[in-house]
Design a protein around this motif. Sequence first.
Motif, PDB file in Angstrom:
ATOM      1  N   ARG A   1       0.822  -1.217   0.000  1.00  0.00           N
ATOM      2  CA  ARG A   1       0.000   0.000   0.000  1.00  0.00           C
ATOM      3  C   ARG A   1       0.856   1.267   0.000  1.00  0.00           C
ATOM      4  N   GLN A   2       1.971   1.246   0.705  1.00  0.00           N
ATOM      5  CA  GLN A   2       2.852   2.410   0.683  1.00  0.00           C
ATOM      6  C   GLN A   2       3.457   2.610  -0.702  1.00  0.00           C
ATOM      7  N   THR A   3       3.773   1.519  -1.381  1.00  0.00           N
ATOM      8  CA  THR A   3       4.294   1.615  -2.748  1.00  0.00           C
ATOM      9  C   THR A   3       3.239   2.194  -3.680  1.00  0.00           C
ATOM     10  N   ARG A   4       1.998   1.733  -3.559  1.00  0.00           N
ATOM     11  CA  ARG A   4       0.919   2.276  -4.396  1.00  0.00           C
ATOM     12  C   ARG A   4       0.717   3.765  -4.130  1.00  0.00           C
ATOM     13  N   LEU A   5       0.807   4.153  -2.852  1.00  0.00           N
ATOM     14  CA  LEU A   5       0.627   5.565  -2.500  1.00  0.00           C
ATOM     15  C   LEU A   5       1.745   6.416  -3.106  1.00  0.00           C
ATOM     16  N   SER A   6       2.964   5.944  -2.998  1.00  0.00           N
ATOM     17  CA  SER A   6       4.062   6.742  -3.565  1.00  0.00           C
ATOM     18  C   SER A   6       3.974   6.800  -5.096  1.00  0.00           C
ATOM     19  N   GLU A   7       3.582   5.692  -5.743  1.00  0.00           N
ATOM     20  CA  GLU A   7       3.392   5.708  -7.203  1.00  0.00           C
ATOM     21  C   GLU A   7       2.272   6.668  -7.596  1.00  0.00           C
ATOM     22  N   TYR A   8       1.218   6.705  -6.812  1.00  0.00           N
ATOM     23  CA  TYR A   8       0.085   7.589  -7.074  1.00  0.00           C
ATOM     24  C   TYR A   8       0.531   9.051  -6.954  1.00  0.00           C
ATOM     25  N   ARG A   9       1.252   9.329  -5.869  1.00  0.00           N
ATOM     26  CA  ARG A   9       1.755  10.701  -5.683  1.00  0.00           C
ATOM     27  C   ARG A   9       2.688  11.096  -6.826  1.00  0.00           C
ATOM     28  N   GLN A  10       3.575  10.176  -7.219  1.00  0.00           N
ATOM     29  CA  GLN A  10       4.510  10.464  -8.307  1.00  0.00           C
ATOM     30  C   GLN A  10       3.745  10.716  -9.613  1.00  0.00           C
TER      31      GLN A  10
ATOM     32  N   ILE B   1     -12.506   5.286  -5.859  1.00  0.00           N
ATOM     33  CA  ILE B   1     -12.279   6.280  -6.904  1.00  0.00           C
ATOM     34  C   ILE B   1     -12.388   7.660  -6.259  1.00  0.00           C
ATOM     35  N   ALA B   2     -11.364   8.469  -6.451  1.00  0.00           N
ATOM     36  CA  ALA B   2     -11.347   9.804  -5.869  1.00  0.00           C
ATOM     37  C   ALA B   2     -11.785  10.821  -6.910  1.00  0.00           C
ATOM     38  N   ILE B   3     -12.490  11.822  -6.451  1.00  0.00           N
ATOM     39  CA  ILE B   3     -12.929  12.887  -7.341  1.00  0.00           C
ATOM     40  C   ILE B   3     -11.747  13.772  -7.710  1.00  0.00           C
ATOM     41  N   THR B   4     -10.916  14.033  -6.736  1.00  0.00           N
ATOM     42  CA  THR B   4      -9.723  14.854  -6.976  1.00  0.00           C
ATOM     43  C   THR B   4      -8.498  14.040  -6.592  1.00  0.00           C
ATOM     44  N   PRO B   5      -7.328  14.409  -7.092  1.00  0.00           N
ATOM     45  CA  PRO B   5      -6.104  13.689  -6.712  1.00  0.00           C
ATOM     46  C   PRO B   5      -5.826  13.742  -5.209  1.00  0.00           C
ATOM     47  N   GLU B   6      -6.177  14.859  -4.590  1.00  0.00           N
ATOM     48  CA  GLU B   6      -5.940  14.982  -3.152  1.00  0.00           C
ATOM     49  C   GLU B   6      -6.793  13.983  -2.367  1.00  0.00           C
ATOM     50  N   VAL B   7      -8.048  13.794  -2.800  1.00  0.00           N
ATOM     51  CA  VAL B   7      -8.914  12.823  -2.132  1.00  0.00           C
ATOM     52  C   VAL B   7      -8.368  11.408  -2.357  1.00  0.00           C
ATOM     53  N   GLY B   8      -7.809  11.174  -3.549  1.00  0.00           N
ATOM     54  CA  GLY B   8      -7.193   9.875  -3.816  1.00  0.00           C
ATOM     55  C   GLY B   8      -6.024   9.613  -2.889  1.00  0.00           C
ATOM     56  N   ILE B   9      -5.214  10.634  -2.665  1.00  0.00           N
ATOM     57  CA  ILE B   9      -4.078  10.496  -1.745  1.00  0.00           C
ATOM     58  C   ILE B   9      -4.584  10.239  -0.334  1.00  0.00           C
ATOM     59  N   GLU B  10      -5.606  10.967   0.090  1.00  0.00           N
ATOM     60  CA  GLU B  10      -6.164  10.772   1.429  1.00  0.00           C
ATOM     61  C   GLU B  10      -6.710   9.346   1.595  1.00  0.00           C
ATOM     62  N   THR B  11      -7.361   8.834   0.549  1.00  0.00           N
ATOM     63  CA  THR B  11      -7.912   7.472   0.612  1.00  0.00           C
ATOM     64  C   THR B  11      -6.794   6.447   0.754  1.00  0.00           C
ATOM     65  N   MET B  12      -5.746   6.615  -0.031  1.00  0.00           N
ATOM     66  CA  MET B  12      -4.631   5.673   0.055  1.00  0.00           C
ATOM     67  C   MET B  12      -3.902   5.790   1.387  1.00  0.00           C
ATOM     68  N   GLU B  13      -3.764   7.007   1.909  1.00  0.00           N
ATOM     69  CA  GLU B  13      -3.147   7.186   3.224  1.00  0.00           C
ATOM     70  C   GLU B  13      -3.989   6.508   4.306  1.00  0.00           C
ATOM     71  N   ARG B  14      -5.298   6.592   4.154  1.00  0.00           N
ATOM     72  CA  ARG B  14      -6.200   5.950   5.118  1.00  0.00           C
ATOM     73  C   ARG B  14      -6.010   4.426   5.076  1.00  0.00           C
ATOM     74  N   HIS B  15      -5.828   3.858   3.871  1.00  0.00           N
ATOM     75  CA  HIS B  15      -5.585   2.414   3.756  1.00  0.00           C
ATOM     76  C   HIS B  15      -4.261   2.028   4.417  1.00  0.00           C
ATOM     77  N   VAL B  16      -3.239   2.853   4.237  1.00  0.00           N
ATOM     78  CA  VAL B  16      -1.950   2.592   4.873  1.00  0.00           C
ATOM     79  C   VAL B  16      -2.103   2.652   6.388  1.00  0.00           C
TER      80      VAL B  16
END
Length: 168
Positions: free
Chosen positions: A95-104, A126-141
């Motif tokens: 999950r941390q790898t997916r989050l960093s790939e998403y941020r990149q 599915i996030a509406i904005t990239p920031e919400v996507g990052i928040e969702t992935m951070e929540r999973h981590v």
Amino acid sequence: MTRYLYYAASLGLIAVAMPLRAANWPHAGADSQNAMVWTNDDLEKLHSLGLISIVGRIEEERPTPAPAPRPYVRTQDPEWYAAQAAKLRDELERRQTRLSEYRQAIDDVRSLRKTTGGINLGEGDIAITPEVGIETMERHVDEVQTEINELEDLARRHDIPPGTLRGQ
């Protein structure tokens, strides 16, 4: 009609000709003249022949059965903790790898440094904005990290050495 009359007559003759078996045998309680008083000795004789069972407490000393083996309790097994911790560490790393790939990928799109194949939005939340996507992935981590912390607390309560969870 004569056929029915024949059947009725033959049944009547059979009933009269056959003696009733119940009349030939004594009935319960009818032989009260032959009453028998049972003593303990009589019961012992019947018991030794296997003709009677005595229900209740027996004063004899019985051998105590061997204690049953303790059932498997996984919270007491260090190997179980090691396997669970390894599984959770792998999930956390994924999950941390997916989050960093998403941020990149988001940073690349913002700076238009390079073109990528895109982000798979059909894979999960599915996030509406990239920031919400990052928040969702951070929540999973954070959820996986919380599971690891709970496993460590459980291990500590059951006196499992801390190195077991780290694979040492």
